[in-house]
Motif scaffolding. Structure first.
Motif, mmCIF file in Angstrom:
data_model
loop_
_atom_site.group_PDB
_atom_site.id
_atom_site.type_symbol
_atom_site.label_atom_id
_atom_site.label_comp_id
_atom_site.label_asym_id
_atom_site.label_seq_id
_atom_site.Cartn_x
_atom_site.Cartn_y
_atom_site.Cartn_z
ATOM 1 N N GLU A 1 -34.987 -43.478 30.342
ATOM 2 C CA GLU A 1 -36.355 -43.179 30.343
ATOM 3 C C GLU A 1 -36.415 -41.925 30.244
ATOM 4 N N ASN A 2 -37.847 -41.323 29.977
ATOM 5 C CA ASN A 2 -38.091 -40.085 29.821
ATOM 6 C C ASN A 2 -37.398 -39.167 28.863
ATOM 7 N N ILE A 3 -37.246 -39.993 27.610
ATOM 8 C CA ILE A 3 -36.310 -39.338 26.751
ATOM 9 C C ILE A 3 -36.672 -38.146 26.187
ATOM 10 N N GLY B 1 -40.625 -41.108 26.225
ATOM 11 C CA GLY B 1 -40.849 -42.532 26.447
ATOM 12 C C GLY B 1 -39.335 -43.267 27.041
ATOM 13 N N THR B 2 -39.269 -44.508 26.641
ATOM 14 C CA THR B 2 -38.291 -45.274 27.181
ATOM 15 C C THR B 2 -37.482 -45.843 26.111
ATOM 16 N N CYS B 3 -36.082 -45.789 26.015
ATOM 17 C CA CYS B 3 -35.201 -46.200 24.934
ATOM 18 C C CYS B 3 -34.329 -47.368 25.759
ATOM 19 N N GLY C 1 -45.569 -43.917 29.320
ATOM 20 C CA GLY C 1 -46.564 -44.819 30.233
ATOM 21 C C GLY C 1 -46.800 -46.161 29.732
ATOM 22 N N LYS C 2 -45.779 -46.907 28.855
ATOM 23 C CA LYS C 2 -46.129 -48.271 28.379
ATOM 24 C C LYS C 2 -45.393 -49.385 29.434
ATOM 25 N N VAL C 3 -44.308 -48.769 30.026
ATOM 26 C CA VAL C 3 -43.462 -50.244 30.329
ATOM 27 C C VAL C 3 -42.869 -49.431 31.501
ATOM 28 N N ASN C 4 -42.512 -50.192 32.812
ATOM 29 C CA ASN C 4 -41.809 -49.979 33.911
ATOM 30 C C ASN C 4 -40.394 -51.000 33.777
#
Length: 297
Positions: free
Chosen positions: A120-122, A153-155, A265-268
């Motif tokens: 997260e928070n890449i 974002g998230t990877c 801010g699109k996925v948890n």
């Protein structure tokens, strides 16, 4: 030894690696490393083996492979005797409902079978390949303008083993773009190789596209080839509406990887996956399995 976390049993299990001794020799011994650079990473090596896996002579390897790796054939559409080649078996379809898919629009599903790691928070210039080794998203897709959209974002990295179901699917409904292809080498994507080859994902052949999804923003999807993967086959139609779980394509023989990038801010992502990822463990997942939910601000 490669340990993965089983989300069902909530325990760690050792991964059975196809060709483990060969992979260890290739990426950990001095002679093997020379072999990898001179031969194994080359397209011709994988192409020749891939061609063999398309022949009827390769079909004799199917039964032993199923037995050695305890592959559940009860969910395959074809019987063992019906496969015409090893690749025919390798890209096998599953029976309907073998992989249940949630209809909840808030649920993010795994796009395939495999072992998942999430970051997260890449930082776009320091995306983690494996502990101690990083790469940049621009290096990966060769498009800095697109890459900038995923900062912070998230990877999601989904590593497939040769023993897995090798078709990959859309994680959400939406409209997919055309596929952009980048030439490269054919290193193994096994963790043994990932520990040895810096920026391996940026070295290998890969293809990427963007799914303008209905619930999770613009999802950047990258398929990475690997040793003995004869081809990455895209079966979807660009710019046409797809449903969550629809097939996107498949890998021919070999272990391979799908990488997904989500905007900030699109996925948890599910807590257990994040916890295991932070501690250096992949989680074993199946296509259609819930791995996260829609981000609600």
């Amino acid at each position: 030894m490669i340990k993965v976390y089983n989300r069902i049993t909530k325990d760690y299990e050792e991964e059975k690696v196809a060709g483990k001794k060969f992979i260890e020799w290739t990426y950990e011994s001095p002679l093997g490393k020379n072999f990898a650079e001179l031969i194994a990473k080359r397209k011709l090596f994988s192409k020749i083996y891939g061609k063999f896996c398309d022949t009827k002579f390769s079909a004799k390897n199917i039964s032993n492979f199923i037995e050695n790796f305890n592959i559940d054939m009860s969910i395959a559409e074809k019987n063992i005797s019906d496969f015409k080649s090893f690749n025919d078996f390798f890209v096998r379809n599953l029976v309907p409902n073998a992989r249940p898919i949630s209809n909840d629009n808030n649920v993010l599903i795994s796009p395939g079978d495999g072992r998942i790691t999430v970051y997260e928070n890449i930082d776009l210039n320091n995306i983690v390949q494996i502990k101690g080794l990083t790469y940049s998203l621009n290096e990966l897709i060769k498009n800095n303008e697109i890459a900038q959209n995923y900062n912070g974002g998230t990877c999601i990295i989904l590593r497939l083993c040769p023993t897995d179901y090798h078709r990959f699917h859309f994680a959400d409904s939406g409209i997919p773009s055309e596929t952009y292809k980048i030439k490269g080498h054919y290193y193994s994507v096994n963790p043994i190789a990932l520990n040895s080859i810096p920026k391996l994902f940026c070295e290998n052949k890969r293809e990427w596209s963007i799914l303008k999804s209905d619930n999770f923003g613009d999802i950047l999807t990258i398929e990475v080839g690997a040793t003995c993967v004869g081809s990455i086959i895209q079966t979807y139609s660009p710019n046409e509406k797809v449903k969550k779980g629809d097939e996107k394509g498949y890998f021919k023989f070999g272990g391979s990887t799908t990488i997904l990038f989500f905007e900030k801010g699109k996925v948890n992502i599910d807590d257990d996956i994040l916890y295991q990822s932070k501690n250096g463990y992949e989680c074993k997942v199946l296509f259609g399995e819930k791995i996260g939910i829609k981000f609600n601000s």
